[in-house]
Design a protein around this motif. Structure first.
Motif, short mmCIF file in Angstrom:
data_model
loop_
_atom_site.label_atom_id
_atom_site.label_comp_id
_atom_site.label_asym_id
_atom_site.label_seq_id
_atom_site.Cartn_x
_atom_site.Cartn_y
_atom_site.Cartn_z
N CYS A 197 -6.95 -2.81 -38.31
CA CYS A 197 -5.55 -3.08 -38.00
C CYS A 197 -4.93 -1.97 -37.17
N TYR A 198 -5.61 -0.85 -37.06
CA TYR A 198 -5.10 0.29 -36.29
C TYR A 198 -5.73 0.31 -34.90
N SER A 206 -5.47 10.22 -35.91
CA SER A 206 -5.00 10.42 -37.28
C SER A 206 -5.84 11.45 -38.03
N LYS A 207 -5.16 12.27 -38.85
CA LYS A 207 -5.85 13.28 -39.66
C LYS A 207 -6.43 12.67 -40.94
N ILE A 208 -5.95 11.50 -41.32
CA ILE A 208 -6.45 10.84 -42.52
C ILE A 208 -7.05 9.49 -42.15
#
Length: 311
Positions: A197-198, A206-208
């Motif tokens: 979805c990203y 993203s870091k996570i």
């Protein structure tokens, strides 16, 4: 469910040990309530300070951890009562034991390493496992039940409210689309759906892991964690003797905001004194040794005298 023995016997490094021992300042003969006993990391250290006239009451919803803690605490000098209950029922437990109030209280809202690292528990997307997420195995509803049975709107609400996930609606829509083809039963399947979805650029920046917030949201919902915390905070003042110290360790903003707000309100009502105006966090030495401590925040209060015992 029978978990792998390597996870049953695994230890767990407690966080913020030094500030907890300093702030809670347990004394010989006092009564200590550990609301989230876990692997007894904090309890074992505090129990040594209570001496033979002291008493430790430990609560936990995870029967495996409770059994492990019982072994760890077998030789401590104080009286020990270990009970398989959620901390939301802490006040009721004290009443059942005939205890009017405690001197020291601690609630560590984090998870033991053996829980998060065991793929059979379904808490983590880092290893494939059943989509379970129940801390208390007697609970009927699993994360898989929620993922496969909640409506798209309900799923979106859970992911947004408990995970603060900005793509909650998109994720819920994709989950409903995919479960129509085949039930979603595995952590890896759900994680891959969420990641998809990203946009690729967002995933790379993203870091996570993109699945982090959705997994947290489902875990909170399955175990009704925030409702339990709200109940504990509501009951907290009446469980504490005058001068009692209580500490709560939170690990994400949803928890910490609740704790901070409740402690401030108790202070305004002259029920408690806040011993930590700002939360205590792990120092660089602890975070290097134990990366899980990076998100830990400790807030501590002391019970003020009540009108009944003021002269």
């Amino acid at each position: 469910m029978t978990a792998n023995n390597s996870y049953n016997t695994a230890g767990h490094e407690p966080v913020l040990v030094d500030p907890i021992l300093e702030q809670l300042n347990a004394q010989p003969g006092e009564v200590y309530l550990d609301c989230t006993l876990g692997r007894a990391g904090h309890a074992l250290l505090i129990a040594q300070k209570l001496g033979p006239t002291g008493r430790l009451i430990g609560l936990d919803v995870d029967e495996e951890n409770l059994a492990y803690a019982r072994e760890q605490l077998a030789d401590v000098p104080c009286q020990v009562d270990l009970i398989h209950r959620n901390f939301a029922a802490a006040s009721a437990v004290l009443a059942e034991l005939g205890i009017e109030g405690v001197d020291v209280l601690l609630a560590d809202l984090g998870f033991s390493s053996n829980q998060t690292d065991n793929p059979e528990r379904g808490f983590s997307f880092r290893q494939d496992g059943p989509l379970d997420m129940r801390l208390n195995q007697s609970l009927k509803t699993t994360a898989a039940d929620m993922v496969n049975n909640l409506s798209e709107r309900e799923l979106g609400n859970v992911i947004f409210q408990f995970g603060e996930e900005r793509l909650s609606r998109r994720i819920a829509r994709k989950i409903v689309e995919m479960r129509a083809k085949s039930p979603i039963q595995r952590t890896s399947d759900l994680a891959n759906i969420v990641r998809g979805c990203y946009p690729a650029k967002s995933r790379a920046a993203s870091k996570i892991d993109p699945a982090t917030r959705t997994f947290m949201a489902l875990r909170i919902a399955v175990n009704e964690e925030l409702a339990a915390l709200d109940r504990l905070l509501e009951d907290l003042p009446k469980m504490l003797k005058t001068g009692a110290r209580a500490g709560i360790i939170s690990f994400h903003s949803l928890e910490d905001r609740r704790v901070k707000k409740a402690f401030v309100q108790m202070g305004h009502r002259d029920q408690v004194t806040r011993l930590t105006r700002k939360p205590i966090i792990a120092d660089v030495f602890e975070t290097e040794r134990n990366p899980r401590s990076r998100s830990a925040k400790l807030r501590v209060i002391r019970r003020c005298p009540t009108e009944d015992n003021l002269e």
